[in-house]
Design an enzyme around this catalytic site. Sequence first.
Site, PDB file in Angstrom:
ATOM      1  CG  HIS A   1      -0.157  -0.107   2.461  1.00  0.00           C
ATOM      2  ND1 HIS A   1       0.113   1.226   2.929  1.00  0.00           N
ATOM      3  CD2 HIS A   1      -0.074  -0.890   3.426  1.00  0.00           C
ATOM      4  CE1 HIS A   1       0.784   1.010   4.332  1.00  0.00           C
ATOM      5  NE2 HIS A   1       0.724  -0.220   4.381  1.00  0.00           N
TER       6      HIS A   1
ATOM      7  CD  GLU B   1       2.264  -5.606   8.206  1.00  0.00           C
ATOM      8  OE1 GLU B   1       2.482  -6.974   8.227  1.00  0.00           O
ATOM      9  OE2 GLU B   1       2.794  -4.914   7.498  1.00  0.00           O
TER      10      GLU B   1
END
Length: 217
Positions: free
Chosen positions: A25, A99
Amino acid sequence: MLHSTLNLDITQDADAGRVLWLVRHGETDWNASGLAQGHRDQARLTPRGTRQAWAVVGQLCDRPIGALYASDLHRAMETAAPLAAVLGLAVTRDTRLRERCLGTLEGTAAAAISPVVSGLRANRVADPDAAPPGGESIRAFYQRVAGFVDDLAALRLPGLGRATEAGEVAVIAHGGTLRVLHAYLRRVPVERMRWEPLANGTILRSTARRPTSVTNS
């Protein structure tokens, strides 16, 4: 230009398997402040992060991508949105692409997290079973992400659409997730993983084959 701080060999042979584009990202306000993000979902892309998301579009818009997957966390979805719009694809969210969960350390200074709890030292996995309070070990993280890869390789994922047979797939996720994805796809067990710096907006090319055993005791 596709870029990676991991210096990967992206040479592919015709029988290597389905091409995967793994994207970290764009930069968030928490990245800019040096805060550990984990599963916390307050972070938003900075102007630089938005530019990085559009740079990904510039690199991948001409690829024959037939399916787009992303972590359900806002920073990944925000990065995926421009690519999805240009390609005319829906983004399929998968929580396994999140994550690593850092538990009580989320929102604290990332640089202050001790190797004793992170399990990371000198850009390598030193202790795959170490975990922050309320968080996830690297071994558990690896197993979670591996489940996504196995389902993709076995064509068990929703959203494959026109990528069912041979189309390429893009995955927008996080730095830790990309490291694990790439290790598992190369059949590197968690104990032998490297954990090198991976810049926001990095694009890695890899391939997905039918699941095979990876030693991960």
